[in-house]
Design an enzyme around this catalytic site. Structure first.
Site, PDB file in Angstrom:
ATOM      1  N   LEU A 526       0.768  -1.294  -0.057  1.00 44.99           N
ATOM      2  CA  LEU A 526      -0.014  -0.019   0.013  1.00 44.99           C
ATOM      3  C   LEU A 526       0.996   1.217  -0.046  1.00 44.99           C
ATOM      4  O   LEU A 526       0.494   2.329  -0.484  1.00 44.99           O
ATOM      5  CB  LEU A 526      -0.767   0.229   1.287  1.00 44.99           C
ATOM      6  CG  LEU A 526      -1.995  -1.207   1.390  1.00 44.99           C
ATOM      7  CD1 LEU A 526      -2.664  -1.033   2.600  1.00 44.99           C
ATOM      8  CD2 LEU A 526      -3.084  -0.847   0.397  1.00 44.99           C
ATOM      9  N   GLY A 527       2.172   1.010   0.489  1.00 46.27           N
ATOM     10  CA  GLY A 527       2.770   2.373   0.691  1.00 46.27           C
ATOM     11  C   GLY A 527       3.978   2.271   1.435  1.00 46.27           C
ATOM     12  O   GLY A 527       4.283   0.999   1.796  1.00 46.27           O
ATOM     13  N   GLY A 529       6.944   3.939   3.977  1.00 50.60           N
ATOM     14  CA  GLY A 529       7.179   5.090   5.045  1.00 50.60           C
ATOM     15  C   GLY A 529       8.632   4.987   5.558  1.00 50.60           C
ATOM     16  O   GLY A 529       9.483   4.111   5.180  1.00 50.60           O
ATOM     17  N   GLY A 530       9.097   5.857   6.348  1.00 49.89           N
ATOM     18  CA  GLY A 530      10.640   5.901   6.788  1.00 49.89           C
ATOM     19  C   GLY A 530      10.679   4.780   7.853  1.00 49.89           C
ATOM     20  O   GLY A 530      11.738   4.171   7.937  1.00 49.89           O
ATOM     21  N   SER A 533       7.572  -0.635   5.198  1.00 46.31           N
ATOM     22  CA  SER A 533       6.446  -0.857   4.057  1.00 46.31           C
ATOM     23  C   SER A 533       5.203  -1.322   4.756  1.00 46.31           C
ATOM     24  O   SER A 533       5.222  -2.060   5.727  1.00 46.31           O
ATOM     25  CB  SER A 533       6.955  -1.992   3.076  1.00 46.31           C
ATOM     26  OG  SER A 533       8.139  -1.378   2.444  1.00 46.31           O
ATOM     27  N   VAL A 534       4.042  -1.076   3.931  1.00 46.85           N
ATOM     28  CA  VAL A 534       2.844  -1.510   4.591  1.00 46.85           C
ATOM     29  C   VAL A 534       2.030  -2.130   3.380  1.00 46.85           C
ATOM     30  O   VAL A 534       2.218  -1.713   2.299  1.00 46.85           O
ATOM     31  CB  VAL A 534       1.806   0.010   4.710  1.00 46.85           C
ATOM     32  CG1 VAL A 534       0.679  -0.235   5.289  1.00 46.85           C
ATOM     33  CG2 VAL A 534       2.387   0.848   5.763  1.00 46.85           C
ATOM     34  N   LYS A 547       2.013  -3.407   8.872  1.00 49.44           N
ATOM     35  CA  LYS A 547       3.329  -2.599   8.521  1.00 49.44           C
ATOM     36  C   LYS A 547       4.279  -3.322   8.921  1.00 49.44           C
ATOM     37  O   LYS A 547       4.465  -3.949  10.184  1.00 49.44           O
ATOM     38  CB  LYS A 547       3.151  -1.318   9.369  1.00 49.44           C
ATOM     39  CG  LYS A 547       4.448  -0.427   9.300  1.00 49.44           C
ATOM     40  CD  LYS A 547       4.106   0.985   9.847  1.00 49.44           C
ATOM     41  CE  LYS A 547       4.389   1.891   8.682  1.00 49.44           C
ATOM     42  NZ  LYS A 547       4.068   3.216   8.938  1.00 49.44           N
ATOM     43  N   ASP A 643       5.863  14.072  13.268  1.00 50.72           N
ATOM     44  CA  ASP A 643       5.894  13.797  11.599  1.00 50.72           C
ATOM     45  C   ASP A 643       4.721  14.093  11.040  1.00 50.72           C
ATOM     46  O   ASP A 643       4.064  13.312  10.312  1.00 50.72           O
ATOM     47  CB  ASP A 643       6.503  12.460  11.708  1.00 50.72           C
ATOM     48  CG  ASP A 643       7.182  12.069  10.245  1.00 50.72           C
ATOM     49  OD1 ASP A 643       7.388  12.905   9.408  1.00 50.72           O
ATOM     50  OD2 ASP A 643       6.907  10.997   9.935  1.00 50.72           O
TER      51      ASP A 643
END
Ligand SMILES: *[C@@H]1O[C@H](CO)[C@@H](O)[C@H](O)[C@H]1NC(C)=O
Ligand SMILES: *[C@@H]1O[C@H](CO)[C@@H](O)[C@H](O)[C@H]1NC(C)=O
Ligand SMILES: *[C@@H]1O[C@H](CO)[C@@H](O)[C@H](O)[C@H]1NC(C)=O
Ligand SMILES: *[C@@H]1O[C@H](CO)[C@@H](O)[C@H](O)[C@H]1NC(C)=O
Ligand SMILES: *[C@@H]1O[C@H](CO)[C@@H](O)[C@H](O)[C@H]1NC(C)=O
Ligand SMILES: *[C@@H]1O[C@H](CO)[C@@H](O)[C@H](O)[C@H]1NC(C)=O
Ligand SMILES: *[C@@H]1O[C@H](CO)[C@@H](O)[C@H](O)[C@H]1NC(C)=O
Ligand SMILES: *[C@@H]1O[C@H](CO)[C@@H](O)[C@H](O)[C@H]1NC(C)=O
Ligand SMILES: *[C@@H]1O[C@H](CO)[C@@H](O)[C@H](O)[C@H]1NC(C)=O
Ligand SMILES: *[C@@H]1O[C@H](CO)[C@@H](O)[C@H](O)[C@H]1NC(C)=O
Ligand SMILES: *[C@@H]1O[C@H](CO)[C@@H](O)[C@H](O)[C@H]1NC(C)=O
Ligand SMILES: *[C@@H]1O[C@H](CO)[C@@H](O)[C@H](O)[C@H]1NC(C)=O
Length: 831
Positions: A526-527, A529-530, A533-534, A547, A643
């Site tokens: 899905l995405g 991030g820092g 991954s999700v 996640k 954040d």
């Protein structure tokens, strides 16, 4: 050209020749040479103000009218002792007869120990530069023996260099600044320079791994200035941090783990028209000067410390001297709130209130029983770096100070509840500042230690009070320790076979295989991030987002503690944690699935989606505000997100917004309104206080302001595809607000937005409030919610305050405008 012109030309040429003859350039010197500080041996140049230079090496002006640079003996007016120094100087007039300009010292070897007539400087045959006084005692040396020095040169940028046979630099004055920085100079980590007036309070600046820091001497030193970037704990050390002073900027370079991607930050300075230098002065300010031919001296261009400081003039250690209280620039001496008849302080100088105050009775450690604390409400202090750990209410804070004689004052800071606050302590009291709790959005009281005269009846009461309070404190500490031990015990019990998943209301613990299966082998991403991954997954009928944390090196215990905290937080505007997995090196978190994806998709990459209407955008803003408000003010442990950005705001199918990834920020206890001191930001992007040592949850308020502006304008905060003047949204907002054209910023793709112009502009004003440089002046999230719900209006002065906060904050081309990269810490450890 007529004859007159020709004559002028000849005269000018003659003047130039003569003036060059007057101080012919002799920039280099050979080894094995000795210079004696004596008028008979060295050319003596006296100036009108009484100062004298005797130069060993001289470099001619860079431009015809510029100043010269020299190194040699310098004597300030009235001339009675000499420095071995590098200086800028100038002589007007054809024969050098008019010496109105005084020399400006930019480096010296022996500030603390001037020498007399007859002192010597020798560049020895083995390459050491040695300064001896007239009695031949060693005062200073460059320590460069045996390193093949071939000679000495003064460069065009006033650097005194010892070079070797291949022109390599063996030693240079640039590496050992005294109190002045020059263009071209580069300070490496560890370099320290000290303000000239070391007899008074000593100010120094030093390059540390995260930036340039200014301290005023006391034990321990107090931090009053910071120019730094935030980098995670483990992301430094790959090469030294550097501060570079070049024409037009003071820049900061912090190496990161990826050598190609260092952290950078610039303070922009006025471009140099002539020779410039920066001096750390005896009041702690770092000021930029430039040679002015017209005035035949160096004139002040700007105060570099102020560019980076908050606009508050009172937040400076010297503004009102020791013990002085600064109120809107005015200085007074402390006196107790409830007008007691006793005075404990007097002005040092009755006519100059800004020189500070002195206690009438000096504090004596032999008579600690007569120590008392003077209470000053609504008074704060610039240094926040030293807190007393376990003193979380006013009384324990005061007791802690009375117990230790080196403590000269404590400052107790708190928010809504005065039983939970920070106790700051100092061993030397510099200027205090008055605050208004409403605008500062914290309460602060200062308690100054005073020595009361013995044997007054009041004292017995005080002693009784102290004893009582001591007993209370001891009981309190005992309770705290017991509670801590009990809690620790609990965690130890839980180690391996922890029955976490069985706790009601807590997130479920999943086996790794189960999560692999439910995500079909981590197939649908899905995405990213820092933190990792999700992936999309399905648990029974429920869709979830899994996640997978990357590089998680955290211990199981810490991870579980974290999960417990995140799992216990439930709010309609926060993404819910359903479960987790911890097996060997795997760390996974299972979140509720949000079908609308993240907010950035809807504001930056609209593709064929219709632009959001005003009503929807308002709803999203209110949702984010409520989520943050809960994190900051309502849950058991205060949580600063750190954040906030559109990528971390998720939407459901009805455009209800939820804040995600909050557990991954640092958790902070309610009794500590400050987040970790390690965390720093980048000037101009993140909230300005990332520059100083400590930050609060108000950085989220700032980031929230940025998100609101993006949502209103339908664009990214930093968009480098736009022309430079409009690439930075917040700067653009400042400009448009100044020109009263804020409506230009409304997302033009949406008719609906344009038709709500008036309300949108009100929303921009709310954003401006959140974007104030001074964290203390920003609203709390609960105030933001109140405004959004119509229960409170924005101050009419907001536009003015927004425009008048300092606008020179430097900007960078960092696309992560408001995000804090916390790669190194996957989850924060328990605190
Ligand atoms: C330095 O030494 C060289 C030769 O060794 C000589 O030509 C030059 O004049 C000397 N310079 C000075 C400043 O004495
Ligand atoms: C050293 O530098 C000076 C000036 O920069 C230059 O004139 C000279 O030729 C150089 N000498 C060597 C050996 O490189
Ligand atoms: C140092 O400070 C004192 C008092 O402020 C002042 O009189 C003196 O001139 C200063 N000295 C220098 C070198 O700035
Ligand atoms: C500094 O830079 C400006 C332009 O950025 C230039 O005009 C000026 O000449 C430079 N000054 C010096 C002393 O090099
Ligand atoms: C001033 O008020 C404080 C409490 O606010 C009290 O402890 C102290 O005794 C008062 N001092 C005088 C002189 O009344
Ligand atoms: C401190 O500030 C609050 C709020 O502005 C005010 O009510 C109070 O009177 C002030 N206290 C003193 C001693 O000035
Ligand atoms: C503060 O409390 C902790 C336990 O919460 C204890 O370990 C520590 O020693 C205390 N520190 C001081 C300075 O009392
Ligand atoms: C007082 O505080 C200083 C500074 O932290 C510390 O070095 C000293 O040991 C303390 N003294 C006592 C008696 O606790
Ligand atoms: C200051 O403290 C009082 C109670 O002591 C509280 O009502 C007020 O809200 C606090 N102000 C701020 C800005 O936190
Ligand atoms: C302040 O905190 C104390 C202890 O945590 C609590 O008992 C009290 O109710 C709180 N007061 C307010 C006004 O929140
Ligand atoms: C900062 O200044 C340095 C030196 O002028 C320059 O090389 C660098 O590109 C600047 N960085 C930014 C982000 O502006
Ligand atoms: C930083 O590195 C140290 C040693 O490598 C490690 O123990 C620590 O956990 C790391 N910290 C973070 C936040 O990753």
């Amino acid at each position: 050209m007529g004859p007159a012109g020709l004559l002028l030309l000849i005269l000018a040429t003659a003047a130039q020749l003569l003036s060059e003859a007057q101080f012919a350039e002799y920039p280099t010197a050979n080894i094995s040479t000795l210079w004696v500080n004596n008028e008979d041996y060295m050319s003596n140049l006296g100036f009108n103000d009484g100062s004298v230079v005797r130069s060993i090496v001289v470099s001619s002006p860079q431009t015809f009218f510029g100043p010269s640079f020299g190194a040699g003996f310098f004597c300030a007016s009235p001339c009675n002792a000499f420095l071995f120094a590098v200086y800028i100087f100038h002589i007007d007039g054809i024969h050098g007869e008019s010496k109105t300009a005084r020399p400006h010292v930019v480096w010296s070897a022996n500030r603390a120990r001037p020498v007399r007539e007859g002192a010597t400087v020798e560049l020895t045959i083995d390459g050491n530069l040695v300064l001896r006084d007239a009695d031949a005692s060693l005062v200073w040396s460059s320590g460069s023996s045996g390193r093949s020095v071939a000679g000495m040169v003064i460069t065009k940028d006033s650097n005194l260099v010892l070079f070797d046979h291949s022109n390599g630099t063996v030693w240079q004055s640039f590496d050992h600044p005294s109190d002045v920085l020059l263009p071209g100079q580069s300070l490496l980590e560890g370099t320290r320079f000290v303000a000239t007036n070391w007899t008074e309070n000593q100010f120094y600046m030093t390059v540390l791994p995260r930036g340039l820091y200014g301290y005023v001497e006391s034990t321990p030193p107090q931090l009053y200035y910071a120019y730094s970037v935030w980098v995670s704990e483990n992301d430094t050390g790959n090469g030294p941090t550097k501060v570079n002073f070049v024409n037009g900027s003071l820049s900061l370079l912090v190496q990161s783990r990826q050598p190609s991607n260092p952290h950078m930050s610039n303070i922009s300075l006025p471009a140099a028209k002539s020779t410039q230098y920066m001096r750390l002065e005896s009041d702690g300010h770092l000021r930029l000067y430039e040679w002015s031919q017209a005035e035949a001296t160096c004139t002040l261009l700007s105060d570099v410390t102020k560019i980076e400081r908050l606009p508050d003039d009172c937040a400076f250690p010297t503004v009102c001297g020791e013990y002085g209280i600064c109120t809107a620039g005015q200085c007074t001496c402390p006196f107790e709130d409830n007008s007691s008849s006793t005075n404990y302080f007097k002005l040092v100088n009755g006519r100059k209130a800004n020189l500070g105050c002195a206690p009438l009775n000096p504090i004596s450690c032999q008579e600690m029983q007569h120590h008392q604390l003077l209470t000053l409400t609504n008074v704060s202090y610039f240094d926040e770096s030293h807190t007393i750990e376990n003193a979380t209410n006013g009384d324990s804070c005061k007791q802690a100070c009375l117990k230790n004689c080196s403590c000269r004052a404590v400052i107790f800071r708190y928010g809504l509840n005065d039983s939970k606050g920070d106790c700051l302590w100092v061993t030397k009291v510099f200027s205090l500042q008055s605050i208004q709790p409403e605008t500062a959005s914290f309460n602060s009281s200062a308690y100054l230690k005073v020595q009361s005269s013995p044997s007054s009846a009041a004292n017995k009461k005080v002693i009784l009070g102290i004893t009582l309070a001591l007993v209370t404190t001891i009981i309190f500490i005992a309770i705290v320790i017991t509670v801590c031990l009990l809690r620790r015990g609990k965690y130890e019990d839980n180690d391996e076979d922890l029955q976490f998943d069985q706790l009601p209301g807590m997130p479920t613990r999943f086996p790794f295989d189960k999560l692999r299966e439910c995500t079909e082998g981590f197939n649908k991403k899905l995405g990213e991030g820092g933190f990792g991954s999700v992936f999309a997954g399905k648990l029974g009928e429920e869709r979830v987002a899994v996640k997978r944390l990357e590089g998680a090196r955290q211990g199981k215990k810490e991870f579980l503690a974290e999960v417990e905290t995140i799992g216990s937080i439930e709010h309609i505007n926060l993404v819910r944690l359903i479960g987790f997995c911890t097996e060997k090196f795997q760390r996974l978190l299972v979140y509720e699935y949000m079908s609308g994806g993240s907010l950035d998709r809807w504001i930056y990459y609209r593709h064929d989606n219709a632009p959001l209407d005003w009503h929807t955008r308002c709803g999203i803003i209110l949702d984010i505000a409520k989520g943050l408000c809960y994190l900051h003010e309502e849950c058991r442990r205060k949580i600063a997100h750190l954040d906030i950005k559109p990528q971390n705001i998720l939407l459901d199918e009805n455009f209800n917004a939820k804040v995600a990834d909050f557990g991954l920020s640092k958790l902070i206890d309610r009794d500590q309104s400050k987040v970790m001191t390690m965390m720093r930001g980048t000037p101009g992007y993140m909230a300005p206080e990332w520059l100083t040592s400590q930050i609060t949850e108000k950085v989220d308020v700032y980031s929230f302001g940025v998100v609101v502006m993006e949502l209103i304008s339908g664009r990214k905060n930093i968009d480098n595809s736009l022309p430079e003047e409009s690439s930075h949204l917040i700067n653009l907002l400042r400009g448009k607000a100044r020109d009263n054209q804020m409506s230009d910023l409304i997302d033009e793709h949406s008719e609906d937005m344009l038709s709500h112009q008036e309300q949108v502009i009100q929303m921009m004003k709310l954003a401006m409030w959140c974007l104030l440089n001074d964290a203390g002046q920003r609203p709390n999230m609960s105030m933001v919610v109140k405004v959004l719900e119509g229960g409170m209006s924005i101050e009419t002065t907001i536009l003015h305050r927004f425009l008048n906060t300092n606008t020179v904050l430097p900007l960078e081309d960092n696309p992560n405008a408001y995000s804090v990269q916390t790669q190194a810490s996957i989850l924060s450890g328990p605190r």
